[in-house]
Design a protein around this motif. Sequence first.
Motif, PDB file in Angstrom:
ATOM      1  N   TYR A   1       0.842  -1.197   0.000  1.00  0.00           N
ATOM      2  CA  TYR A   1       0.000   0.000   0.000  1.00  0.00           C
ATOM      3  C   TYR A   1       0.877   1.246   0.000  1.00  0.00           C
ATOM      4  CZ  TYR A   1      -3.603  -3.397   1.008  1.00  0.00           C
ATOM      5  OH  TYR A   1      -4.444  -4.487   0.928  1.00  0.00           O
TER       6      TYR A   1
ATOM      7  N   TYR B   1       0.739   5.539  -0.072  1.00  0.00           N
ATOM      8  CA  TYR B   1      -0.057   6.762   0.085  1.00  0.00           C
ATOM      9  C   TYR B   1       0.466   7.817  -0.894  1.00  0.00           C
ATOM     10  CZ  TYR B   1      -1.654  11.207   1.998  1.00  0.00           C
ATOM     11  OH  TYR B   1      -2.196  12.454   2.140  1.00  0.00           O
TER      12      TYR B   1
ATOM     13  N   CYS C   1      -1.317  -1.154  -4.196  1.00  0.00           N
ATOM     14  CA  CYS C   1      -2.565  -0.410  -4.050  1.00  0.00           C
ATOM     15  C   CYS C   1      -2.250   1.018  -3.605  1.00  0.00           C
ATOM     16  CB  CYS C   1      -3.488  -1.078  -3.037  1.00  0.00           C
ATOM     17  SG  CYS C   1      -3.944  -2.777  -3.461  1.00  0.00           S
TER      18      CYS C   1
ATOM     19  N   TYR D   1      -3.463   4.727  -2.442  1.00  0.00           N
ATOM     20  CA  TYR D   1      -4.627   5.336  -1.810  1.00  0.00           C
ATOM     21  C   TYR D   1      -4.356   6.803  -1.517  1.00  0.00           C
ATOM     22  CZ  TYR D   1      -1.949   4.604   2.520  1.00  0.00           C
ATOM     23  OH  TYR D   1      -0.977   4.613   3.493  1.00  0.00           O
TER      24      TYR D   1
ATOM     25  N   GLU E   1      -7.030   7.388   4.291  1.00  0.00           N
ATOM     26  CA  GLU E   1      -7.112   6.137   5.033  1.00  0.00           C
ATOM     27  C   GLU E   1      -8.357   5.333   4.691  1.00  0.00           C
ATOM     28  OE1 GLU E   1      -4.978   4.444   7.088  1.00  0.00           O
ATOM     29  OE2 GLU E   1      -3.604   5.904   6.214  1.00  0.00           O
TER      30      GLU E   1
ATOM     31  N   GLU F   1      -9.789   5.114   1.741  1.00  0.00           N
ATOM     32  CA  GLU F   1      -9.478   4.380   0.518  1.00  0.00           C
ATOM     33  C   GLU F   1      -8.603   3.168   0.821  1.00  0.00           C
ATOM     34  OE1 GLU F   1      -9.691   7.004  -3.576  1.00  0.00           O
ATOM     35  OE2 GLU F   1      -7.741   6.394  -2.783  1.00  0.00           O
ATOM     36  N   ARG F   2      -7.661   3.330   1.717  1.00  0.00           N
ATOM     37  CA  ARG F   2      -6.812   2.183   2.081  1.00  0.00           C
ATOM     38  C   ARG F   2      -7.650   1.061   2.690  1.00  0.00           C
ATOM     39  NH1 ARG F   2      -0.868   1.464   4.647  1.00  0.00           N
ATOM     40  NH2 ARG F   2      -1.099  -0.732   5.206  1.00  0.00           N
ATOM     41  N   HIS F   3      -8.559   1.413   3.588  1.00  0.00           N
ATOM     42  CA  HIS F   3      -9.409   0.384   4.194  1.00  0.00           C
ATOM     43  C   HIS F   3     -10.227  -0.350   3.133  1.00  0.00           C
ATOM     44  CE1 HIS F   3      -8.139   1.542   8.059  1.00  0.00           C
ATOM     45  NE2 HIS F   3      -8.914   2.595   8.232  1.00  0.00           N
TER      46      HIS F   3
ATOM     47  N   GLU G   1      -7.942  -2.714   1.301  1.00  0.00           N
ATOM     48  CA  GLU G   1      -7.634  -3.871   2.150  1.00  0.00           C
ATOM     49  C   GLU G   1      -8.821  -4.830   2.230  1.00  0.00           C
ATOM     50  OE1 GLU G   1      -4.411  -1.876   5.280  1.00  0.00           O
ATOM     51  OE2 GLU G   1      -6.559  -1.792   5.713  1.00  0.00           O
TER      52      GLU G   1
END
Length: 694
Positions: free
Chosen positions: A232, A234, A359, A361, A364, A366-368, A371
């Motif tokens: 991931y 950012y 991935c 993002y 946060e 978008e990260r979730h 995931e």
Amino acid sequence: MSSGEPPAIEIDEQAVRALLPHAWHAFYGRFGRLKQVQKLAVGPILGGQSTLVCAPTATGKTEAVMAPAIERLLRRRQKAPVTAQLEMMIVAPTRALCNDLMRRLRRPVVATKLSIAIKTGDHASFNDKTPPDILITTPESLDSMLVRRPTALRQLQCILIDELHLLDHTPRGDQLACLLSRLDKVSESPVQRCAASATVPDEALLASRFLGEQAAIVKDRTVGLRQIQAWYEYLDDDERVADWLRDRFVQRDAKKILVFANARARVENISSKLGEAPSLEHRIFAHHGSLARPIRLKVERAFLDAPSAICVATMTLELGVDIGDVDLVVLLGPPPNVSSFLQRIGRGDRTENFTRVVCVYRDEFERHRLEHLAACASQDLLFPEGVAFRPTVIAQQALSLVFQNPRGWVSPGAVHSRLPAYAASRWSESDCRRVLAGLAAGGYVRQIDGGRYVADEKAGQLKERGQIHSVIVDSPEQEVVDELTGQVIGRIRVRREEPDGAKPSENHLVLAGQRRRVTRVREGQVFVEGNQAQQKTEFSVSGPIRYSFELAQDFARFQGLPQGELRAFRMKSEWGLSHYFGSVWGVVLEHMLSLKGLKAEKFQAFFGSLDVAPDAGLRWGSSQEIFDNARGVLTKKGRRSRIVRLLQPGPFLGMVPEDLVTSWLEESIDFQRFADTLRECVITVEGATREVEE
């Protein structure tokens, strides 16, 4: 064999090999051991039973269907030799996947002494005097063949549907179900139906809709799911994304990088920024649906042949396009659903049972979401959302049937008798009559004697343009033409129509990864030439993304949120509400809150906005009261329109009587389940201010 799943028993590979004397070497000779699903599929398909084969991505399910189907065809020919005739058809969801199937299947099919060809909008040639033994096509091209060459389908023995789960609950899936029913009317003998699909929650329901109630279901429950290795990153703007990709490329972390973005404008922006570096000249490519087909094919070939390159694409490269080995797949934000996530990461390099992806993002949340999609994909949990059979497809099929009939007419009974069983039980012959009347009012057909209908001017125009075979809404874009070569580059959306010869209001655009200057607008075309000025390009939006209630709820559980809690929170100038009801139910919830005196707006799959904090003690009423109030959303023009767009009605919505559309919406939304769910929900209010991006 009875319908349903065959018993989970170990099957001897030598016994399976003995059953496939003609097809074994062609399809499986280069592999080591067969997958269990490939063993299980042989019996029912060889026996002539319609069969659904369900397995995760990249487990050989297409071959599991093809090998025994080919063997059965060859056995039949040994008993009764035939002259040239089409006996097997393969239907795939996209032209790209058709091309990929042709590339994969040509060698094994030819090895069995059979011929195979392809017919799509990109490959229109088909000689029904000397047809191939096997034809690969799309639902639209099958529709066209039923209208223009029905005699070529009379000897058809078997139809195979690849990646069926991608069509289910879509307008094209509804269309395909009708086409399968029409094939039964055209073919001289019953057509065996087989399909390959990813794992779905209800295989029996999927099989019954497309293959019939007695279809066998083959599913290997012992197969190990692919492990996903995700990293991931950012990166909160496109400039940083371009810099990061450039660094990965220059440092040789990956020679060939495939980047997926969710919007065509972002594809163009990032690819143009990457192309600014002289060292990357001719090694940066853009690919999306608004580019002209010759441009897309040129990009695909160039990326395939390039020893090192970066291609930025939308969903157009998810399926089927041959782009060779890719070292690294990068996702810019979360794809719309789990199927899309699987298709995108499946384009990358695979080592044993591992799939690798980066991935990217922007926050946060978008990260979730990324995931969560990865977690669902690793368990093969797709969470599809059911949509009832669309009455708009009845309208499209009625027009198609008018032109299929050599006498040029269609009746309500003829339309109804060609609906799939599950749709015919839902929509009556009287409903079909009313749809035909709507088409007549719209100028597509006109009524003659005996309740029959013939084509009118608008239907003839659709037939001439080939649009009568499609249930996809045309995009309102204008062609972009290279001033120097006259080549059509692609299509863009313009904010207003420009009169011929007028000075363009938008002076620059980015298309195919290059910046261009608009020189003139003429006869609805935008002419451009190369230029280095920066300008954002606008494209039409194909439609809003629909997140299912089940997917949204599972995402809430993934984040550890309490089940049944609607949490209100303060934002800078208003209040937000996290609900995780999905896209369609989110609009219904917005309506319910408005009935409580709140100004509820912008409710999407996970969040919505409120003008003030809701009452933590708010009561929804009984299930019946909620049910009655929720149905009222369909009387609110704006919210009804949003729900209709989410459910993808297709191009003939205006021809279907309003009450039939309402009935379809009510069935698709399932207000009773919504009421039972909302009744158990409580609102909580938190005090801290926070920001949310959906």
